[in-house]
Motif scaffolding. Structure first.
Motif, PDB file in Angstrom:
ATOM      1  N   CYS A   1      96.180  57.770  31.843  1.00 48.45           N
ATOM      2  CA  CYS A   1      95.200  58.629  31.167  1.00 48.45           C
ATOM      3  C   CYS A   1      93.793  58.048  31.307  1.00 48.45           C
ATOM      4  O   CYS A   1      92.824  58.801  31.493  1.00 48.45           O
ATOM      5  CB  CYS A   1      95.564  58.815  29.698  1.00 48.45           C
TER       6      CYS A   1
ATOM      7  N   LEU B   1      90.838  60.251  32.842  1.00 49.59           N
ATOM      8  CA  LEU B   1      89.640  60.518  32.038  1.00 49.59           C
ATOM      9  C   LEU B   1      88.414  59.735  32.505  1.00 49.59           C
ATOM     10  O   LEU B   1      87.290  60.049  32.108  1.00 49.59           O
ATOM     11  CB  LEU B   1      89.919  60.199  30.568  1.00 49.59           C
TER      12      LEU B   1
ATOM     13  N   TRP C   1      90.105  57.916  22.671  1.00 49.19           N
ATOM     14  CA  TRP C   1      88.926  57.938  23.528  1.00 49.19           C
ATOM     15  C   TRP C   1      87.797  58.576  22.722  1.00 49.19           C
ATOM     16  O   TRP C   1      87.700  59.812  22.641  1.00 49.19           O
ATOM     17  CB  TRP C   1      89.181  58.738  24.800  1.00 49.19           C
TER      18      TRP C   1
ATOM     19  N   HIS D   1      85.583  61.307  24.187  1.00 53.12           N
ATOM     20  CA  HIS D   1      86.266  62.582  24.457  1.00 53.12           C
ATOM     21  C   HIS D   1      86.821  63.215  23.186  1.00 53.12           C
ATOM     22  O   HIS D   1      87.440  64.273  23.251  1.00 53.12           O
ATOM     23  CB  HIS D   1      87.412  62.357  25.451  1.00 53.12           C
TER      24      HIS D   1
ATOM     25  N   LEU E   1      89.395  62.388  21.588  1.00 46.11           N
ATOM     26  CA  LEU E   1      90.781  62.588  21.983  1.00 46.11           C
ATOM     27  C   LEU E   1      91.669  61.449  21.506  1.00 46.11           C
ATOM     28  O   LEU E   1      91.318  60.277  21.644  1.00 46.11           O
ATOM     29  CB  LEU E   1      90.867  62.666  23.518  1.00 46.11           C
TER      30      LEU E   1
ATOM     31  N   LEU F   1      95.797  66.947  29.832  1.00 48.60           N
ATOM     32  CA  LEU F   1      94.447  66.573  29.402  1.00 48.60           C
ATOM     33  C   LEU F   1      93.394  67.567  29.895  1.00 48.60           C
ATOM     34  O   LEU F   1      92.204  67.326  29.719  1.00 48.60           O
ATOM     35  CB  LEU F   1      94.105  65.167  29.921  1.00 48.60           C
TER      36      LEU F   1
ATOM     37  N   VAL G   1      89.574  68.163  28.845  1.00 47.14           N
ATOM     38  CA  VAL G   1      88.970  66.897  28.443  1.00 47.14           C
ATOM     39  C   VAL G   1      88.460  66.178  29.697  1.00 47.14           C
ATOM     40  O   VAL G   1      87.331  65.742  29.760  1.00 47.14           O
ATOM     41  CB  VAL G   1      89.996  66.005  27.694  1.00 47.14           C
ATOM     42  N   ALA G   2      89.318  66.094  30.705  1.00 51.96           N
ATOM     43  CA  ALA G   2      88.979  65.355  31.915  1.00 51.96           C
ATOM     44  C   ALA G   2      87.881  66.048  32.725  1.00 51.96           C
ATOM     45  O   ALA G   2      87.157  65.414  33.458  1.00 51.96           O
ATOM     46  CB  ALA G   2      90.220  65.168  32.788  1.00 51.96           C
TER      47      ALA G   2
ATOM     48  N   ASP H   1      84.700  68.046  29.195  1.00 50.38           N
ATOM     49  CA  ASP H   1      84.599  68.575  27.838  1.00 50.38           C
ATOM     50  C   ASP H   1      84.258  67.451  26.862  1.00 50.38           C
ATOM     51  O   ASP H   1      84.347  67.629  25.662  1.00 50.38           O
ATOM     52  CB  ASP H   1      85.965  69.226  27.460  1.00 50.38           C
ATOM     53  N   ALA H   2      83.868  66.307  27.423  1.00 51.57           N
ATOM     54  CA  ALA H   2      83.562  65.156  26.568  1.00 51.57           C
ATOM     55  C   ALA H   2      82.302  65.401  25.755  1.00 51.57           C
ATOM     56  O   ALA H   2      81.341  65.940  26.227  1.00 51.57           O
ATOM     57  CB  ALA H   2      83.381  63.917  27.440  1.00 51.57           C
ATOM     58  N   ARG H   3      82.395  64.980  24.515  1.00 55.86           N
ATOM     59  CA  ARG H   3      81.239  64.986  23.621  1.00 55.86           C
ATOM     60  C   ARG H   3      81.095  63.575  23.111  1.00 55.86           C
ATOM     61  O   ARG H   3      82.069  62.888  22.918  1.00 55.86           O
ATOM     62  CB  ARG H   3      81.480  65.940  22.454  1.00 55.86           C
ATOM     63  N   GLY H   4      79.929  63.136  22.890  1.00 55.01           N
ATOM     64  CA  GLY H   4      80.005  61.846  22.371  1.00 55.01           C
ATOM     65  C   GLY H   4      78.849  61.035  22.213  1.00 55.01           C
ATOM     66  O   GLY H   4      78.697  60.032  21.781  1.00 55.01           O
TER      67      GLY H   4
END
Length: 148
Positions: A15, A19, A51, A54, A56, A138, A141-142, A145-148
């Motif tokens: 993963c 990711l 993560w 993400h 996640l 995933l 996300v991969a 779609d990451a926020r952060g």
């Protein structure tokens, strides 16, 4: 077998590759707590991988999470919850299943049957096909779609 050699570590490692980020393993959130012990203290429940970038959480649930396993359940010993370990595990999985999404995080649960595994639930460790399955689980996300 050490945790680093475990099927869980193998899945988390794949993963991480999918990711492009490294998980915090055995992470504990201050809001994800077990049942109170005799003194009222509630221990933090670890998640297999988190993560933050993400939003996640991944849980790798081996066979003992879905079927009775005397070695892991220890039916003759009660836990702080007043039930045997198998029942407590199911209860704590339920807490994770509800509390993680309730706190704005995506929960992905992976089971041996999702990947190349033998009849006893041990992973065969076929990285190419396993990574392809994990990419599907995933998805979103991969792909950024990451926020952060």
């Amino acid at each position: 077998m050490s945790r680093d050699d475990s099927d869980e570590a193998y899945v988390v490692g794949l993963c991480n590759q999918v990711l492009g980020a490294t998980a915090l393993t055995q992470h504990r959130f201050d809001w994800l707590l077990g049942d109170p012990g005799a003194g009222g203290r509630r221990a933090g429940l670890p998640v297999d991988a988190y993560w933050p970038g993400h939003l996640l959480v991944l849980e790798y649930r081996e066979r003992q999470h879905d079927e009775p396993t005397p070695f892991f359940d220890k039916p003759d010993r009660m836990t702080v919850s007043g039930v045997h370990r198998g029942e407590q595990r199911a209860r704590y999985d339920g807490y994770r299943d509800t509390q993680i999404p309730a706190h704005g995080l995506r929960l992905v649960v992976v089971r041996p049957s999702d990947l190349a595994a033998d009849g006893r639930g041990r992973l065969r460790r076929v990285p190419e096909s396993d990574a392809e399955v994990l990419r599907g689980l995933l998805a979103g996300v991969a792909e950024g779609d990451a926020r952060g």
